[in-house]
Design an enzyme around this catalytic site. Structure first.
Site, PDB file in Angstrom:
ATOM      1  N   TYR A  97      -1.916   0.311  10.404  1.00  0.00           N
ATOM      2  CA  TYR A  97      -2.143  -0.373   9.117  1.00  0.00           C
ATOM      3  C   TYR A  97      -0.885  -0.277   8.258  1.00  0.00           C
ATOM      4  CZ  TYR A  97      -3.696  -0.928   4.247  1.00  0.00           C
ATOM      5  OH  TYR A  97      -3.810  -1.305   2.931  1.00  0.00           O
ATOM      6  N   SER A 129       0.813  -1.215   0.000  1.00  0.00           N
ATOM      7  CA  SER A 129       0.000   0.000   0.000  1.00  0.00           C
ATOM      8  C   SER A 129       0.848   1.268   0.000  1.00  0.00           C
ATOM      9  CB  SER A 129      -0.880  -0.015   1.256  1.00  0.00           C
ATOM     10  OG  SER A 129      -1.437   1.263   1.475  1.00  0.00           O
ATOM     11  N   GLU A 174       0.218   3.680   1.653  1.00  0.00           N
ATOM     12  CA  GLU A 174       0.253   4.175   3.035  1.00  0.00           C
ATOM     13  C   GLU A 174       1.624   3.925   3.657  1.00  0.00           C
ATOM     14  OE1 GLU A 174      -2.138   5.791   5.002  1.00  0.00           O
ATOM     15  OE2 GLU A 174      -3.304   6.023   3.172  1.00  0.00           O
TER      16      GLU A 174
HETATM   17  P1  NAP Z   1     -11.385  -4.959   1.294  1.00  0.00           P
HETATM   18  O1  NAP Z   1     -12.514  -4.684   0.345  1.00  0.00           O
HETATM   19  O2  NAP Z   1     -11.421  -4.375   2.654  1.00  0.00           O
HETATM   20  O3  NAP Z   1     -11.246  -6.538   1.402  1.00  0.00           O
HETATM   21  C1  NAP Z   1     -10.407  -7.110   2.370  1.00  0.00           C
HETATM   22  C2  NAP Z   1     -10.492  -8.611   2.247  1.00  0.00           C
HETATM   23  O4  NAP Z   1      -9.661  -9.173   3.281  1.00  0.00           O
HETATM   24  C3  NAP Z   1     -11.907  -9.171   2.441  1.00  0.00           C
HETATM   25  O5  NAP Z   1     -12.102 -10.229   1.551  1.00  0.00           O
HETATM   26  C4  NAP Z   1     -11.876  -9.684   3.880  1.00  0.00           C
HETATM   27  O6  NAP Z   1     -12.693 -10.826   4.108  1.00  0.00           O
HETATM   28  C5  NAP Z   1     -10.416 -10.129   3.991  1.00  0.00           C
HETATM   29  N1  NAP Z   1     -10.014 -10.175   5.394  1.00  0.00           N
HETATM   30  C6  NAP Z   1      -9.922  -9.142   6.256  1.00  0.00           C
HETATM   31  N2  NAP Z   1      -9.560  -9.581   7.484  1.00  0.00           N
HETATM   32  C7  NAP Z   1      -9.441 -10.921   7.370  1.00  0.00           C
HETATM   33  C8  NAP Z   1      -9.110 -11.955   8.293  1.00  0.00           C
HETATM   34  N3  NAP Z   1      -8.808 -11.686   9.559  1.00  0.00           N
HETATM   35  N4  NAP Z   1      -9.101 -13.239   7.837  1.00  0.00           N
HETATM   36  C9  NAP Z   1      -9.391 -13.508   6.542  1.00  0.00           C
HETATM   37  N5  NAP Z   1      -9.715 -12.577   5.624  1.00  0.00           N
HETATM   38  C10 NAP Z   1      -9.732 -11.303   6.037  1.00  0.00           C
HETATM   39  O7  NAP Z   1      -9.994  -4.520   0.646  1.00  0.00           O
HETATM   40  P2  NAP Z   1      -9.640  -4.144  -0.870  1.00  0.00           P
HETATM   41  O8  NAP Z   1      -9.948  -2.703  -1.059  1.00  0.00           O
HETATM   42  O9  NAP Z   1     -10.228  -5.147  -1.782  1.00  0.00           O
HETATM   43  O10 NAP Z   1      -8.056  -4.260  -0.834  1.00  0.00           O
HETATM   44  C11 NAP Z   1      -7.401  -5.492  -1.155  1.00  0.00           C
HETATM   45  C12 NAP Z   1      -5.992  -5.473  -0.594  1.00  0.00           C
HETATM   46  O11 NAP Z   1      -5.283  -4.349  -1.126  1.00  0.00           O
HETATM   47  C13 NAP Z   1      -5.915  -5.314   0.919  1.00  0.00           C
HETATM   48  O12 NAP Z   1      -4.814  -6.055   1.366  1.00  0.00           O
HETATM   49  C14 NAP Z   1      -5.656  -3.833   1.118  1.00  0.00           C
HETATM   50  O13 NAP Z   1      -4.997  -3.590   2.344  1.00  0.00           O
HETATM   51  C15 NAP Z   1      -4.784  -3.531  -0.080  1.00  0.00           C
HETATM   52  N6  NAP Z   1      -4.832  -2.157  -0.569  1.00  0.00           N
HETATM   53  C16 NAP Z   1      -6.043  -1.591  -0.894  1.00  0.00           C
HETATM   54  C17 NAP Z   1      -6.075  -0.290  -1.390  1.00  0.00           C
HETATM   55  C18 NAP Z   1      -7.389   0.349  -1.799  1.00  0.00           C
HETATM   56  O14 NAP Z   1      -7.402   1.563  -2.044  1.00  0.00           O
HETATM   57  N7  NAP Z   1      -8.485  -0.403  -1.931  1.00  0.00           N
HETATM   58  C19 NAP Z   1      -4.888   0.419  -1.567  1.00  0.00           C
HETATM   59  C20 NAP Z   1      -3.674  -0.196  -1.248  1.00  0.00           C
HETATM   60  C21 NAP Z   1      -3.655  -1.489  -0.774  1.00  0.00           C
HETATM   61  P3  NAP Z   1     -14.108 -10.719   4.882  1.00  0.00           P
HETATM   62  O15 NAP Z   1     -15.130 -10.443   3.809  1.00  0.00           O
HETATM   63  O16 NAP Z   1     -14.241 -12.073   5.494  1.00  0.00           O
HETATM   64  O17 NAP Z   1     -13.996  -9.616   5.881  1.00  0.00           O
END
Ligand code: NAP
Length: 321
Positions: free
Chosen positions: A148, A124, A126
């Site tokens: 985070y 990220s 971040e």
């Molecule tokens: P998101 O919509 O919040 O999805 C997070 C996923 O992680 C969900 O499927 C969630 O499953 C799973 N998860 C969370 N805690 C968990 C746990 N304890 N055990 C198992 N599964 C867990 O995130 P996203 O926006 O798709 O982002 C995907 C990845 O990219 C993440 O790693 C995020 O940190 C990273 N990222 C995102 C952004 C952005 O702008 N979106 C930017 C940089 C990096 P549940 O449905 O079971 O909760």
């Protein structure tokens, strides 16, 4: 046919990446906490029936290893994480534990079963935190400002270390904020669009926000997942910034959405309770490496993305009521 395992398949990126991989003739397996969950994103995209979902506790290396032995995937996309900066202040240790140990477990399981499996890790922007020189590049200094971000730095360097020490094919996509209709409602852009629509329908009186004078580099999630796939198709593993190259202030985003929905700007209310202990003031990245080496194409202005998101929100709101 290639086989991909996706963790975090129930999230925003998981849903769009699954769609892309299915279009590219992959078989997709999703590792999930609970197979009985609703999987709104996969449902929304009409692909829930096209994936196999397997329950797996990513904090348990025995389970992860067993799954890799059974399925021997070509590629793993590790998207699962406690992904909210705000939530990480409420639950710093849980955030750090999950976001780092899950990564160690996946990498160790790869090393012990089939070191040829390719891994994508969701890093990220971040991680850069206290920004010095802009734009950010792949070699900019890391200085995380939240639990985070700290967890993502630890996971990122775990990946770099295993790549350098054991020659594993691990690529980190360092993604800047990216948005879509499938973003969870707690995240800024989704919250602004959703709650503004409710104000325009007289279901809400105002929009409460924290510090809106900060600037971020925002992009469009369905385009950003294309870069994730491209990363793992390279000959040599490396890390790439995935970003739009421009920053926009949160205030400008709110005013743009308000103007589109004919909402008076005085209905944007600053609430100090939403302020973070520390925050990045302005951040944007340089996407030249991704554009040149991956041939990743991205030229959307974020206000064009906002037009798409507002339209999709309104159209789905009409369907759901
Ligand atoms: P998101 O919509 O919040 O999805 C997070 C996923 O992680 C969900 O499927 C969630 O499953 C799973 N998860 C969370 N805690 C968990 C746990 N304890 N055990 C198992 N599964 C867990 O995130 P996203 O926006 O798709 O982002 C995907 C990845 O990219 C993440 O790693 C995020 O940190 C990273 N990222 C995102 C952004 C952005 O702008 N979106 C930017 C940089 C990096 P549940 O449905 O079971 O909760």
């Amino acid at each position: 046919m290639k086989l991909a395992i996706i963790t975090g398949i129930s999230g925003q990126d998981g849903a769009y990446l699954t769609k892309l991989l299915l279009e590219n003739q992959y078989k997709v397996i999703g590792l999930v906490r609970n197979t009985a969950a609703s999987f709104n994103g996969l449902n929304y995209l009409g692909i829930l029936d096209e994936v196999e979902l397997i329950a797996c506790d990513l904090l348990d290396i025995t389970q992860v290893t067993q799954i890799l032995k059974t399925y021997n995937p070509d590629e793993i996309y590790n998207l699962a994480a406690q992904s909210s900066v705000s939530e990480s202040y409420a639950n710093p240790i849980g955030t750090f534990e999950f976001n780092t140990i899950s990564v160690f477990n996946i990498i160790e399981a790869i090393r012990n079963t089939n070191p040829a499996i390719k891994l994508y890790q969701a890093s990220s922007s971040e991680m850069f935190g206290k920004v010095g020189k802009l734009p950010i590049t792949e070699t900019s200094l890391i200085h995380p400002l939240s639990p985070y971000a700290i967890s993502k730095v630890a996971a990122h360097y775990t990946c770099v270390n295993y790549r350098e020490s054991y020659g594993l094919f691990i690529c980190c996509g360092i993604l800047f904020n990216h948005e879509s209709y499938l973003r969870s409602s707690g995240f800024f852009v989704k919250k602004v669009i959703r709650e503004s629509l409710e104000i325009s329908q007289n279901k809400r009186t105002n929009l409460q926000v924290g510090n809106i004078d900060i600037k971020r580099d925002f992009g469009y999630a369905p385009k950003y997942v294309e870069a994730m796939h491209l990363l793992l198709q390279q000959e040599k593993p490396s890390d790439y910034l995935i970003c739009s190259g421009q920053s926009v202030s949160l205030r400008d985003i709110i005013y743009y959405v308000f103007d589109k929905l004919n909402i008076d700007r005085s209905l944007c209310v600053i609430n100090k309770a939403f302020y973070r202990p520390a925050d990045i003031e302005d951040i944007y990245g340089n996407n030249e490496k991704a554009k040149t080496e991956l041939s990743w194409q991205y030229d959307l202005d974020f206000f064009e993305v906002l037009d798409l998101l507002i339209e999709e929100e309104i159209s789905n709101d009409k369907k759901n009521h």
